[in-house]
Design an enzyme around this catalytic site. Sequence first.
Site: not given
Length: 393
Positions: A16, A18-19, A44, A57, A170, A238, A246-247, A252-253, A273, A277, A279
Site C-alpha cells: 500500500h 502509505d505503507k 517523512e 530532520e 487492503k 485493480f 495513489d500517492a 497515514r495508517k 521517528k 520521540k 509518539d
Amino acid sequence: MRSDYLFTSESVSEGHPDKVADQISDAVVDLFLSRDPEARVACETMVTTQRIVLAGEVRCREDVTPSQAEIEEVVRATVKRIGYEQHGFHWQYADFACHLHGQSAHIAMGVDESGNKDEGAGDQGIMFGYATDETPDLLPATLYYSHRILERLAHDRHNNVVDFLEPDAKSQVTLKYEGGKPVRATALVVSTQHNPSLSNDAGQAKLRDYVTGVFRDVLPDGWLPEDKDIYVNPTGLFEIGGPDGDAGLTGRKIIVDTYGGAAPHGGGAFSGKDPTKVDRSAAYVARYLAKNVVAAGLAKRCTIQLSYAIGVAEPLSLYVDTHGTGIVDEARIETVLPTLVRLTPKGIRTHLKLNKPIYQPTAAYGHFGRKPDGDLFTWEKTDLVEQLKAALA
C-alpha cells in the site's frame, strides 16, 4: 459495556502506498541508528508515480553520518524487497530526492540530557496502549485477522505460490460479538492489485476463489460468512496500484498500526521517528504495560494513557482503564506500573532496548500483536506478569 455487537477493522499490505512510505522512513531510521545509537531522526516520505521524496530532520555523529548515496541505496532496497518493478513505480528507476537536514538546535537544547537535566520528551503529546484477551497475542480479533489475511497474500506472492498478485492490497474484517467475545465473521473484504492475466471474468473468478481460500485458512473453523458477504475487489479490476495509483505518505495508517479502532489513539504516527520521540516509544511502553496487565489476569481489557511535555522527562499523567473487567482497582495499578518501568524517554528506551535498528519490520502488518524475537518487538513481551501479580496480590 455492550456484549452483543458487530465491529470492523481494516489492514493494508506492505505494498500500500502509505505503507511503502512508512517502510522507507523506518529503513532510514534503522540506517542512522546502525551508525549511531543516539541518532535523532524525523524522516517523512512521499511516494507517487516513479518518484520518492524524503524530508525531515536528522542528527548523527559526524564521522558516521550516512551519505546521500547510502540513504538512496537503502531506500531503493526497501522498495525492491516489497516487490515494485512496475512501469509506474520501479525500485531502480523511480526518481529519488532527499531533503533531510540537521535537527533544530533549539529542539536539541530542550530534549538532550545535560548536567543534572534528564533527557526530555522529544515533543508534547498523548499516547495510548491497549490489550484484550480476544486473541493469543492480546490484540483485537478484527485487526488480528485483517493483518493475517494480508500477510498470507504477501507470503504467497513472495514465494510464488501464486503468480497473479501485485504488492498493493487492503483487507477488512467484520466480526459478530456475543457475550463480549468474537464468534464469527459477518463480512470480509479484500481488494488486491493483480496482473493483467486476471483482467477478465475468468480471472476475477480465479482471484475470488483464491482469496476465499485464504479466508478459510486464516479464520477459525465455522467463521466464514455467507458467500454474498464476501467481497473481493468489489470495484472490479485493480491493475494500477501502489504509488502509481495513489500517492503515499508516512504516518497515514495509524489505526492500522495500532488497534484497528478498538482503542483510543493519541494522534501521533510511529514510523520515521527515532525512539526519543515519545509518539513512538511511549506508545510502545503503554502497549507493553497494558499487555502485561491482561496477561497477568488482572483484567480482560486494559487501556493505558500517558502524556508528556516537550523537554520534560517524567510523564505528566498516567491513566489506567480496565473497562469494568479488572479484579483490582485501577488506581492501584497506576501506582505500581511506574515502579516497574521508569516512564521517562530514556527509561523507556533502556528498558525496551529501543536504540537499535529494529524498526523497518514494524512498518507493515502492525506494530503490536507481533512475536518478540531477540531485540525485535520487545514491547510485546509479558515479562512483568509475576511482578504485577506480586505487587497487586
